[in-house]
Write a protein that holds these residues in place. Structure first.
Motif: not given
Length: 263
Positions: A36-41
């Motif tokens: 997800d986006v959070t894990e990507r960041e």
């Protein structure tokens, strides 16, 4: 084996490829751990290497600070497609050697994305190259950094990458691909979608050529009506979604509907 990437940045080939499964999302092939986006960041904060920055879109190779091992990669498929004659020159040897990468030093760099893609008959392999000059000589090595995903090495430098059986890895963002093999219908639609987004057919679509617009309509309708392999069919629609949005509402003769109504 020592490899050179852009900016005089070097890495050493190891014996441990990534255990992650590639994801073919839109025009990007990703082999990454985040979902997800959070894990990507968080992933980018905790790794180093080549990464996107504002409007700059290089290929992505990320390494752990501790150990400096490759832990993820993202490769964009370039828009330019090679001719059938050039595609036939893509070397099939040497065979793929599974392996990972270990950075020689822990610092960021920029890995320029490839400039042209080559399609094997039946789209069983998608090969993306730095330029067509690569085809003038043999490859030193093909390093399989993940399942069916290989870096192409020539004169000690990474000059491209390839993905075998690309239709198998079609998926939506952040989702792993269906573990079952793609259906024959989805394989055919995969080839049709690649035709539609590359030259010369995409130029005919953008020019409003009736035959090209009809192929676009037919592909969109076939993907919408695909009952089997639904996950990949939905993923494939992202390949042509912008073309559909820009051109699918045009009548078959390619004229603007509002203009046609006043004639």
């Amino acid at each position: 084996m020592k490899l050179s990437l852009d900016g005089n940045w070097c890495a050493t080939v190891t014996e441990e490829p990534l255990s992650l499964v590639p994801r073919f999302e839109g025009r990007t092939v990703r082999v990454v751990p985040y979902t997800d986006v959070t894990e990507r960041e968080r992933f980018f904060l905790n790794t180093f290497g080549s990464q996107e920055c504002l409007w700059d879109m290089p290929d992505v190779l990320r390494f752990t600070p501790a150990g400096r091992h490759l832990v993820g990669a993202e490769f964009r498929v370039p828009e330019e497609s090679a001719s059938a004659e050039d595609c036939a020159r893509v070397p099939l040897r040497p065979p793929v050697r599974p392996g990972g990468l270990r950075a020689d030093e822990a610092r960021d760099f920029r890995q320029e994305m490839t400039s042209v893609h080559c399609r094997a008959p039946g789209d069983v392999v998608l090969t993306c190259l730095r330029d067509l000059d690569v085809l003038d000589g043999p490859l030193d090595a093909r390093i399989g950094i993940a399942q069916d995903l290989a870096l192409l090495v020539q004169h000690g430098s990474v000059v491209g990458w390839s993905l075998s059986d690309p239709a198998r890895y079609l998926t939506a963002s952040y989702a792993d691909p269906d573990p079952n093999p793609p259906t024959a219908a989805v394989r055919r639609l995969f080839t049709e979608c690649l035709d539609l987004i590359t030259q010369p057919l995409i130029l005919d679509v953008e020019d409003g050529e009736p035959a090209a617009l009809e192929r676009l309509r037919a592909a969109d309708q076939a993907l919408r009506g695909q009952q089997e392999d639904r996950h990949r069919a939905d993923a494939l629609r992202t390949f042509i979604s912008q073309l559909v949005e820009d051109h699918i509402d045009l009548p078959a003769n390619g004229t603007d509907s509002s203009t046609a109504a006043t004639d």
